[in-house]
Motif scaffolding. Structure first.
Motif, PDB file in Angstrom:
ATOM      1  N   TYR A  64       0.835  -1.203   0.000  1.00 39.56           N
ATOM      2  CA  TYR A  64       0.000   0.000   0.000  1.00 39.56           C
ATOM      3  C   TYR A  64       0.868   1.251   0.000  1.00 39.56           C
ATOM      4  CZ  TYR A  64      -4.159  -2.800   1.016  1.00 39.56           C
ATOM      5  OH  TYR A  64      -5.204  -3.682   0.950  1.00 39.56           O
ATOM      6  N   ARG A  65       1.935   1.196   0.804  1.00 38.05           N
ATOM      7  CA  ARG A  65       2.825   2.351   0.869  1.00 38.05           C
ATOM      8  C   ARG A  65       3.429   2.657  -0.488  1.00 38.05           C
ATOM      9  NH1 ARG A  65       7.930   3.221   0.574  1.00 38.05           N
ATOM     10  NH2 ARG A  65       8.360   0.985   0.397  1.00 38.05           N
ATOM     11  N   LYS A  66       3.858   1.618  -1.163  1.00 38.78           N
ATOM     12  CA  LYS A  66       4.446   1.825  -2.496  1.00 38.78           C
ATOM     13  C   LYS A  66       3.427   2.373  -3.475  1.00 38.78           C
ATOM     14  CE  LYS A  66       7.916  -1.810  -1.940  1.00 38.78           C
ATOM     15  NZ  LYS A  66       8.371  -3.150  -2.382  1.00 38.78           N
ATOM     16  N   THR A  67       2.210   1.840  -3.372  1.00 39.90           N
ATOM     17  CA  THR A  67       1.146   2.318  -4.275  1.00 39.90           C
ATOM     18  C   THR A  67       0.838   3.787  -4.011  1.00 39.90           C
ATOM     19  OG1 THR A  67       0.182   0.107  -4.348  1.00 39.90           O
ATOM     20  CG2 THR A  67      -1.222   1.938  -5.025  1.00 39.90           C
ATOM     21  N   LEU A  68       0.715   4.173  -2.748  1.00 41.61           N
ATOM     22  CA  LEU A  68       0.441   5.566  -2.405  1.00 41.61           C
ATOM     23  C   LEU A  68       1.588   6.464  -2.834  1.00 41.61           C
ATOM     24  CD1 LEU A  68      -1.113   5.226   1.177  1.00 41.61           C
ATOM     25  CD2 LEU A  68      -2.265   5.982  -0.909  1.00 41.61           C
ATOM     26  N   ALA A  69       2.815   5.986  -2.659  1.00 38.52           N
ATOM     27  CA  ALA A  69       3.948   6.801  -3.073  1.00 38.52           C
ATOM     28  C   ALA A  69       3.925   7.038  -4.571  1.00 38.52           C
ATOM     29  CB  ALA A  69       5.247   6.113  -2.644  1.00 38.52           C
ATOM     30  N   ASP A  70       3.606   5.986  -5.338  1.00 39.64           N
ATOM     31  CA  ASP A  70       3.529   6.149  -6.802  1.00 39.64           C
ATOM     32  C   ASP A  70       2.397   7.100  -7.185  1.00 39.64           C
ATOM     33  OD1 ASP A  70       5.615   4.415  -7.000  1.00 39.64           O
ATOM     34  OD2 ASP A  70       4.372   2.644  -7.432  1.00 39.64           O
ATOM     35  N   TYR A  71       1.264   7.004  -6.485  1.00 36.46           N
ATOM     36  CA  TYR A  71       0.101   7.849  -6.785  1.00 36.46           C
ATOM     37  C   TYR A  71       0.420   9.322  -6.539  1.00 36.46           C
ATOM     38  CZ  TYR A  71      -4.309  10.249  -6.068  1.00 36.46           C
ATOM     39  OH  TYR A  71      -5.332  11.187  -6.102  1.00 36.46           O
ATOM     40  N   PHE A  72       1.020   9.585  -5.361  1.00 36.52           N
ATOM     41  CA  PHE A  72       1.308  10.985  -5.043  1.00 36.52           C
ATOM     42  C   PHE A  72       2.386  11.553  -5.943  1.00 36.52           C
ATOM     43  CE2 PHE A  72      -0.524   9.937  -0.783  1.00 36.52           C
ATOM     44  CZ  PHE A  72      -1.587  10.805  -0.871  1.00 36.52           C
ATOM     45  N   ALA A  73       3.291  10.716  -6.337  1.00 38.12           N
ATOM     46  CA  ALA A  73       4.314  11.190  -7.270  1.00 38.12           C
ATOM     47  C   ALA A  73       3.694  11.559  -8.613  1.00 38.12           C
ATOM     48  CB  ALA A  73       5.388  10.110  -7.444  1.00 38.12           C
ATOM     49  N   GLU A  74       2.771  10.730  -9.069  1.00 38.48           N
ATOM     50  CA  GLU A  74       2.091  11.007 -10.342  1.00 38.48           C
ATOM     51  C   GLU A  74       1.213  12.254 -10.224  1.00 38.48           C
ATOM     52  OE1 GLU A  74       1.228  10.452 -14.326  1.00 38.48           O
ATOM     53  OE2 GLU A  74       2.732   9.509 -13.043  1.00 38.48           O
ATOM     54  N   GLU A  75       0.522  12.383  -9.082  1.00 43.01           N
ATOM     55  CA  GLU A  75      -0.360  13.540  -8.877  1.00 43.01           C
ATOM     56  C   GLU A  75       0.442  14.828  -8.823  1.00 43.01           C
ATOM     57  OE1 GLU A  75      -4.084  14.357  -5.951  1.00 43.01           O
ATOM     58  OE2 GLU A  75      -2.122  14.100  -4.985  1.00 43.01           O
ATOM     59  N   GLU A  76       1.604  14.801  -8.189  1.00 46.79           N
ATOM     60  CA  GLU A  76       2.429  16.004  -8.106  1.00 46.79           C
ATOM     61  C   GLU A  76       2.909  16.419  -9.491  1.00 46.79           C
ATOM     62  OE1 GLU A  76       6.371  17.580  -5.654  1.00 46.79           O
ATOM     63  OE2 GLU A  76       5.893  15.440  -5.751  1.00 46.79           O
ATOM     64  N   ARG A  77       3.158  15.451 -10.339  1.00 43.69           N
ATOM     65  CA  ARG A  77       3.604  15.778 -11.689  1.00 43.69           C
ATOM     66  C   ARG A  77       2.501  16.432 -12.498  1.00 43.69           C
ATOM     67  NH1 ARG A  77       3.439  13.536 -16.556  1.00 43.69           N
ATOM     68  NH2 ARG A  77       2.280  11.746 -15.771  1.00 43.69           N
ATOM     69  N   LEU A  78       1.241  15.970 -12.267  1.00 43.66           N
ATOM     70  CA  LEU A  78       0.122  16.511 -13.033  1.00 43.66           C
ATOM     71  C   LEU A  78      -0.386  17.841 -12.482  1.00 43.66           C
ATOM     72  CD1 LEU A  78      -1.906  13.233 -13.658  1.00 43.66           C
ATOM     73  CD2 LEU A  78      -0.434  14.448 -15.279  1.00 43.66           C
ATOM     74  N   ASP A  79      -0.401  18.004 -11.196  1.00 35.83           N
ATOM     75  CA  ASP A  79      -0.974  19.202 -10.587  1.00 35.83           C
ATOM     76  C   ASP A  79       0.014  19.746  -9.562  1.00 35.83           C
ATOM     77  OD1 ASP A  79      -2.490  21.232  -9.667  1.00 35.83           O
ATOM     78  OD2 ASP A  79      -4.029  19.968  -8.703  1.00 35.83           O
ATOM     79  N   ALA A  80       0.811  20.652  -9.987  1.00 31.31           N
ATOM     80  CA  ALA A  80       1.839  21.197  -9.108  1.00 31.31           C
ATOM     81  C   ALA A  80       1.326  22.360  -8.281  1.00 31.31           C
ATOM     82  CB  ALA A  80       3.034  21.669  -9.930  1.00 31.31           C
ATOM     83  N   GLY A  81       0.073  22.807  -8.523  1.00 35.10           N
ATOM     84  CA  GLY A  81      -0.438  23.981  -7.831  1.00 35.10           C
ATOM     85  C   GLY A  81      -1.046  23.653  -6.483  1.00 35.10           C
ATOM     86  N   GLU A  82      -2.402  23.520  -6.469  1.00 37.78           N
ATOM     87  CA  GLU A  82      -3.124  23.289  -5.218  1.00 37.78           C
ATOM     88  C   GLU A  82      -2.734  21.970  -4.577  1.00 37.78           C
ATOM     89  OE1 GLU A  82      -7.750  23.030  -3.639  1.00 37.78           O
ATOM     90  OE2 GLU A  82      -7.289  23.598  -5.710  1.00 37.78           O
ATOM     91  N   GLY A  83      -2.501  20.960  -5.377  1.00 38.92           N
ATOM     92  CA  GLY A  83      -2.109  19.655  -4.834  1.00 38.92           C
ATOM     93  C   GLY A  83      -0.821  19.758  -4.053  1.00 38.92           C
ATOM     94  N   GLY A  84       0.090  20.576  -4.514  1.00 36.77           N
ATOM     95  CA  GLY A  84       1.351  20.720  -3.814  1.00 36.77           C
ATOM     96  C   GLY A  84       1.162  21.362  -2.454  1.00 36.77           C
ATOM     97  N   GLU A  85       0.248  22.341  -2.387  1.00 32.39           N
ATOM     98  CA  GLU A  85      -0.025  22.982  -1.106  1.00 32.39           C
ATOM     99  C   GLU A  85      -0.598  21.980  -0.099  1.00 32.39           C
ATOM    100  OE1 GLU A  85       0.661  25.935   0.001  1.00 32.39           O
ATOM    101  OE2 GLU A  85       1.642  26.510  -1.871  1.00 32.39           O
TER     102      GLU A  85
END
Length: 455
Positions: A240-261
């Motif tokens: 699960y940890r690996k999956t969440l890490a991959d998800y957040f990494a992908e999300e940060e790449r797509l949305d660097a604005g509000e998601g980053g905050e």
């Protein structure tokens, strides 16, 4: 008239002389009668005294015969000596012991009949008796006598002073009996008693071990289920940890604005970074618990592998390398193995014993300037003897009776479970061997593993 005067005196004298003679005869007869009477009385007294003397002599002879028969029947030796230490009398037991006639012994110094190493002891007791010391009226010692077959068995001798009617010491009386057989019997009895105590302690220890084994085996069985849950859950959590890490990494790449905050607000990156060591630590703890449970379950010692011949040199070399790599210290380990040694048993379990012993030795020399461990193996008394010795501080006296008990350890918390020696002891017993521990004379401890020779 003149003639008449002359005749009268003659007649008077004649009459007077006749009367005197008669009177003297009567006195003589009276005296003789008294003499005869006294002679008769003296003779009667003599006859009576003779009868009394014969009676006393008969009683004396009877008493002498009784005393002689008693002395002759005594199985202990009896020797009578004068104040100079010369033999006056010896009973048949002493004559039989020395193999000489009594006539040959009488008049000889007692010291000539005593073994040379015991001369001083015998002389001291004889001199004490000759002095008539109050404390020397009865003294004890141990002597060897010279017999026809050589020195006799050791004998317990009692020296008693011999005193006359005035209380003056006139010699010594020796009595004694052999105690060699009695001493050997006592030593055998003492040895049997010690063996019985040892067997009793061993039986109690085995029963205690068996009871603890049953208890621990049950606890280990119960621990298996929750440990399996922890294992399974930790592995799933890691995925699960690996999956969440991959998800957040992908999300940060797509949305660097509000998601980053939001990631910074909820510290998502820090949590993800902490999850990995937390999971690793939990998994490491679960592994350790699993190893402990495995060790606990070894109490049953159901052999999963068939016993076979084990090369001692190979298993000692491998165990030394394993233990040294695990501890990563700089101790010098000297291995000396007699060629061609082999034992019979389960190779994995024997390997575990040797690793445990070397591991403990490495812990014992930790912090020493010159760390040295000796591992030796040789054939001794029909068994293979494996010795692991160190130059550490040695074993505390309080630990000797407890070192092979489960959960007993002298290590700090987290360094040992107290199961290594217990399991090693039980494995050795299962293989028909033993483990013993002693402190070395020049410092350090030594553990000796004995195992049956392999075919």
């Amino acid at each position: 008239m003149t003639g008449e005067r002359r005749d009268r005196p003659d007649n008077i004298l004649a009459l007077t002389g006749s009367g005197l003679e008669t009177e003297l005869t009567d006195n003589q007869e009276s005296v003789w009668r008294d003499v005869v009477k006294r002679v008769d009385e003296v003779y009667s007294d003599l006859l009576r005294y003779e009868a009394d003397l014969e009676s006393k002599n008969a009683e004396l002879e009877e008493a002498q015969s009784f005393i002689s028969s008693v002395i002759a029947s005594v199985s202990d030796i009896l020797v009578v000596c004068d104040e100079n230490g010369l033999v006056l009398q010896a009973n048949p037991a002493f004559v039989a012991l020395l193999g000489q006639a009594e006539a040959e012994l009488v008049g000889r110094p007692l010291l000539d009949l005593v073994g040379a190493p015991d001369h001083d002891e015998a002389r001291r007791h004889l001199c004490a008796g000759a002095r008539g010391d109050a404390g020397a009226r009865a003294t004890d010692c141990e002597l060897h006598f010279l017999t026809a077959r050589g020195p006799s068995d050791v004998m317990a001798i009692n020296f008693s002073g011999r005193f006359d009617h005035s209380g003056r010491c006139v010699g010594s009386v020796l009595t004694g009996r052999p105690i060699g057989e009695l001493r050997r019997a006592y030593q055998a009895l003492h040895g049997a008693h010690l063996e019985l105590q040892k067997a009793q302690r061993k039986l109690i220890e085995q029963e205690k071990m068996a009871s603890l084994g049953r208890l621990v085996a049950g606890v280990a069985h119960e621990l298996n289920n929750p440990i399996s849950f922890v294992y399974g859950n930790v592995h799933v959590l890691d995925r699960y940890r690996k999956t969440l890490a991959d998800y957040f990494a992908e999300e940060e790449r797509l949305d660097a604005g509000e998601g980053g905050e939001l990631r910074r607000k909820y510290r998502v990156d820090s949590i993800l970074a902490d999850l990995e060591p937390l999971i690793e630590g939990t998994l490491e703890g679960a592994k350790r618990i699993s190893e402990i449970v495995k060790n606990l379950r070894r109490i049953s010692f159901n052999r999963t592998q068939e016993a076979h011949r084990i090369d001692v040199e190979r298993i000692l070399t491998t165990a030394t390398q394993w233990a040294a790599r695990a501890k990563k210290n700089h101790a010098r380990i000297d291995v000396e193995v007699a060629p061609g040694l082999a034992v019979w048993g389960n190779e994995g379990q024997i390997h575990q014993i040797v690793v445990n012993l070397i591991d403990n030795a490495l812990d014992a020399v930790r912090g020493r300037k010159h760390q040295q461990i000796e591992v030796r193996a040789a054939l001794s008394g029909g068994e293979v003897e494996i010795v692991v010795a160190d130059n550490g501080a040695g074993i505390a006296d309080a630990a000797f009776d407890k070192m092979f008990e489960p959960f007993f350890t002298t290590k700090t918390v987290g360094e040992g479970t107290g199961l290594g020696l217990w399991i090693s002891y039980a494995i050795a017993r299962e293989h028909g061997g033993s483990i013993a521990a002693v402190n070395r004379e020049h410092g350090g401890a030594q553990f000796t593993l004995r195992l049956p020779v392999g075919g």
